[in-house]
Design an enzyme around this catalytic site. Structure first.
Site, PDB file in Angstrom:
ATOM      1  N   CYS A   1     -95.361  87.754  45.957  1.00 15.32           N
ATOM      2  CA  CYS A   1     -95.618  86.983  44.735  1.00 15.32           C
ATOM      3  C   CYS A   1     -96.064  87.912  43.611  1.00 15.32           C
ATOM      4  O   CYS A   1     -95.967  87.570  42.443  1.00 15.32           O
ATOM      5  CB  CYS A   1     -96.611  85.861  44.986  1.00 15.32           C
TER       6      CYS A   1
ATOM      7  N   LYS B   1    -101.059  76.055  59.788  1.00 11.04           N
ATOM      8  CA  LYS B   1     -99.625  75.803  59.889  1.00 11.04           C
ATOM      9  C   LYS B   1     -98.895  77.020  59.315  1.00 11.04           C
ATOM     10  O   LYS B   1     -98.779  77.175  58.103  1.00 11.04           O
ATOM     11  CB  LYS B   1     -99.298  74.521  59.109  1.00 11.04           C
TER      12      LYS B   1
ATOM     13  N   GLU C   1     -88.419  83.280  39.248  1.00  7.33           N
ATOM     14  CA  GLU C   1     -88.798  84.118  40.389  1.00  7.33           C
ATOM     15  C   GLU C   1     -87.603  84.267  41.336  1.00  7.33           C
ATOM     16  O   GLU C   1     -87.062  83.278  41.821  1.00  7.33           O
ATOM     17  CB  GLU C   1     -89.982  83.484  41.124  1.00  7.33           C
TER      18      GLU C   1
HETATM   19  P1  ADP Z   1     -90.809  79.580  50.936  1.00  8.39           P
HETATM   20  O1  ADP Z   1     -89.746  78.925  50.121  1.00  8.39           O
HETATM   21  O2  ADP Z   1     -91.287  80.851  50.399  1.00  8.39           O
HETATM   22  O3  ADP Z   1     -90.565  79.572  52.416  1.00  8.39           O
HETATM   23  P2  ADP Z   1     -92.397  77.237  51.058  1.00  8.39           P
HETATM   24  O4  ADP Z   1     -93.241  76.798  49.942  1.00  8.39           O
HETATM   25  O5  ADP Z   1     -91.236  76.406  51.404  1.00  8.39           O
HETATM   26  O6  ADP Z   1     -92.064  78.727  50.728  1.00  8.39           O
HETATM   27  O7  ADP Z   1     -93.261  77.400  52.379  1.00  8.39           O
HETATM   28  C1  ADP Z   1     -94.621  77.750  52.401  1.00  8.39           C
HETATM   29  C2  ADP Z   1     -95.287  76.961  53.512  1.00  8.39           C
HETATM   30  O8  ADP Z   1     -95.244  75.581  53.171  1.00  8.39           O
HETATM   31  C3  ADP Z   1     -94.596  77.097  54.858  1.00  8.39           C
HETATM   32  O9  ADP Z   1     -95.560  77.119  55.883  1.00  8.39           O
HETATM   33  C4  ADP Z   1     -93.783  75.832  54.912  1.00  8.39           C
HETATM   34  O10 ADP Z   1     -93.481  75.429  56.225  1.00  8.39           O
HETATM   35  C5  ADP Z   1     -94.711  74.851  54.252  1.00  8.39           C
HETATM   36  N1  ADP Z   1     -94.057  73.632  53.738  1.00  8.39           N
HETATM   37  C6  ADP Z   1     -92.750  73.443  53.446  1.00  8.39           C
HETATM   38  N2  ADP Z   1     -92.531  72.182  53.013  1.00  8.39           N
HETATM   39  C7  ADP Z   1     -93.728  71.557  53.035  1.00  8.39           C
HETATM   40  C8  ADP Z   1     -94.170  70.235  52.692  1.00  8.39           C
HETATM   41  N3  ADP Z   1     -93.328  69.301  52.251  1.00  8.39           N
HETATM   42  N4  ADP Z   1     -95.478  69.952  52.821  1.00  8.39           N
HETATM   43  C9  ADP Z   1     -96.349  70.891  53.240  1.00  8.39           C
HETATM   44  N5  ADP Z   1     -95.997  72.143  53.589  1.00  8.39           N
HETATM   45  C10 ADP Z   1     -94.708  72.487  53.494  1.00  8.39           C
END
Ligand code: ADP
Length: 520
Positions: free
Chosen positions: A304, A195, A406
């Site tokens: 990061c 994903k 961060e």
């Molecule tokens: P950023 O804020 O750097 O975009 P995220 O942690 O939101 O980082 O995103 C990292 C990955 O996690 C992306 O592929 C995002 O689509 C996915 N993601 C976001 N929300 C969820 C969730 N609730 N459960 C699992 N994966 C998620």
């Protein structure tokens, strides 16, 4: 003319019809390129110029995830039973394809993510390195033998795959990070559902396409694009997914970890950082400034491992700041597709808002000195992108929010320190523990710092970035949950140990009982 158009469309689609329309990309489930059952698409735009639509990508649903998991499940037995050296042969082929098409992937990445061409090339190269390195493990995947405590008995330990793995990845290293997870997962005999981040599906698509061309069998790799809150959440919740490997924000990582804990699934997390470079009074200042500029502003600070804190000995504080500010001011900001550009855009409007809010906090709440930068660039060539000036705060104290949280943008904070011990204390005084660095000419200082800094990665006379794929990557404290990617250590994420005892004595031998009698 119509013929030529058809030929072009065919070329764009490739052999298996991956693109049904120009710039429309599909999920990859069970070896077939398929639209989401939602029938919905989201447009991905170039962060340097939002008039440029990179492509349309599926907005997938729970049902798409379920179909991908079912495909991965079906493919698992035959993939796990394929000898690891044979799995690796296919992976070497992936490496060759990535090498062949590196330029194209690099341009795609700059267009969808914004990082400058040189860095995008480095990202693709990391995927290539990682692919070859993991493929090499196909002829190792070492277990071990050990003496058994009974006579005529043999003891050994072998690795076995975890099963189905969900790989959830961020946008900042859109080909490298997926490959860090995918390649070790494959060589260990797992099947996967990937994903990618909403903002950068194309680079992961390119990686999966290369795997398809290399002949990785249908169902072994499945790609489902869409929103994290749907696709990522369903993957984390799915009862058939044994392991989730996640890289992203701390907040989302914690959510993923909770979902995994609910159903006893294994979860590997790689999250934030607030990395420090310590510059001692005996440092080569020019070299330290170059390291700081590269670490703080490379990838527009969206790493990061970014050098978001520069802890500088008071004796060289002024000199360091002068040189740093001069270098930061001279950096050319713009569209990363132009080879002269050194700092590209940030990823999206949310990132602009967050970074600008920290610049405001730095000035107005924390009371730090804004030494240079600080502006959201919106005029002329910048009008259609997400550009922020490289920003340096000085006179920062360790407790300030800009020194603790961060920011994930082109912003760094210079913190004065009066000694190495104080610098180490400041460097350790954050919730994260990913990377740190020291610039010094004194070997005793370097080792002292190496020993006392509590991070997963440490550099001497180099920036906080620049990890290589054959060493473990990961952090302590709030950065993760103790796992390491890359190196051979990543194999411990993607395989489980099986202890095997072979008793060839021809009779019942009871461990801890019969041998105790024999000794006693
Ligand atoms: P950023 O804020 O750097 O975009 P995220 O942690 O939101 O980082 O995103 C990292 C990955 O996690 C992306 O592929 C995002 O689509 C996915 N993601 C976001 N929300 C969820 C969730 N609730 N459960 C699992 N994966 C998620």
């Amino acid at each position: 003319m119509a013929q030529a158009k058809k030929a072009l469309a065919k070329k764009q689609r490739g052999s298996s019809g991956a693109r049904t329309l120009a710039n429309t990309y599909l999920n990859y489930i069970g070896g077939r390129w398929t639209p989401s059952e939602s029938g919905e698409w989201s447009e991905n735009r170039n962060p340097a110029d939002t008039r440029d639509v990179v492509g349309r990508f599926p907005v997938s649903t729970n049902e798409d995830v379920d179909a991908a998991v079912a495909a991965a499940r079906e493919a698992f037995d035959s993939w796990r039973l394929t000898p690891a050296p044979k799995r690796a042969e296919l992976m070497f082929r992936v490496g060759e394809i990535l090498m062949r098409d590196k330029q194209e992937y690099t341009r795609d990445m700059t267009r969808e993510m914004g990082k400058v061409l040189k860095e995008a090339g480095g990202d693709v190269q990391e995927a290539i390195d990682c692919t070859y390195y993991a493929a090499g493990e196909g002829r190792r995947l070492h277990g071990f033998t050990t003496p058994a405590e009974m006579p005529n008995k043999f003891a050994m330990c072998v690795r076995q795959p975890m099963g189905l793995c969900g790989l959830i990845t961020p946008w900042n290293f859109p080909m490298a990070i997926p490959s860090w997870k995918l390649m070790p997962a494959l060589v260990c005999g797992n099947t996967v559902v990937m994903k990618p981040a909403e903002d950068t599906p194309l680079s992961t698509y390119n990686l999966v396409k290369a795997c398809e061309e290399a002949g990785i069998p249908p169902g072994v790799i499945n790609l489902v694009m869409g929103h994290g809150s749907v696709v990522g959440a369903r993957l984390s919740d799915h009862p058939a997914v044994r392991l989730i490997s996640f890289t992203g924000s701390t907040e989302t990582g914690q959510r993923v970890a909770s979902a995994c804990a609910e159903r006893n699934a294994i979860c590997s997390l790689e999250m934030g950082g607030k990395n420090a470079i310590m510059v001692m009074e005996d440092a080569d200042i020019e070299n330290a400034v170059e390291g700081a500029v590269w670490g703080a502003f490379g990838t527009s600070g969206q790493r990061c491992t970014a050098s978001s804190r520069l802890i500088v000995h008071k004796k060289v504080y002024k000199k360091f700041n002068q040189q740093l500010v001069a270098r930061a001011k001279a950096l050319r900001v713009g569209n990363g597709a132009d080879e002269k550009i050194e700092v590209g855009p940030v990823i999206n409007p949310d990132a602009v808002e967050k970074i600008m809010s920290y610049i405001d906090i730095g000035q107005n709440e924390d009371g730090a000195t804004l030494a240079c930068g600080g502006r959201h660039l919106t005029k002329g060539d910048y009008a259609n992108g997400y550009f922020i000036e490289p920003t340096v705060f000085t006179d920062v104290t360790p407790d300030m929010r800009i020194a603790q949280e961060e920011i994930f943008g082109p912003v760094t904070s210079v913190i004065p320190a009066k000694s190495l011990d104080e610098a180490i204390e400041i460097a350790n005084g954050v919730q994260y523990g990913l990377s740190a660095a020291i610039y010094t000419q004194n070997v005793n200082r370097a080792f002292h710092a190496m020993n006392d800094i509590y991070t997963g990665i440490f550099y001497v006379n180099a920036s906080t970035i620049g990890a290589e794929v054959h060493l473990p990557f990961g952090g302590t404290k709030g950065t993760g949950n103790g796992h390491r990617e890359a190196g051979t250590q990543v194999l411990d994420i993607f395989s489980e140990w099986k202890s095997v005892y072979v008793d060839y004595s021809g009779k019942l031998q009871r461990a801890q009982i019969d041998n105790a009698k024999a000794i006693g």
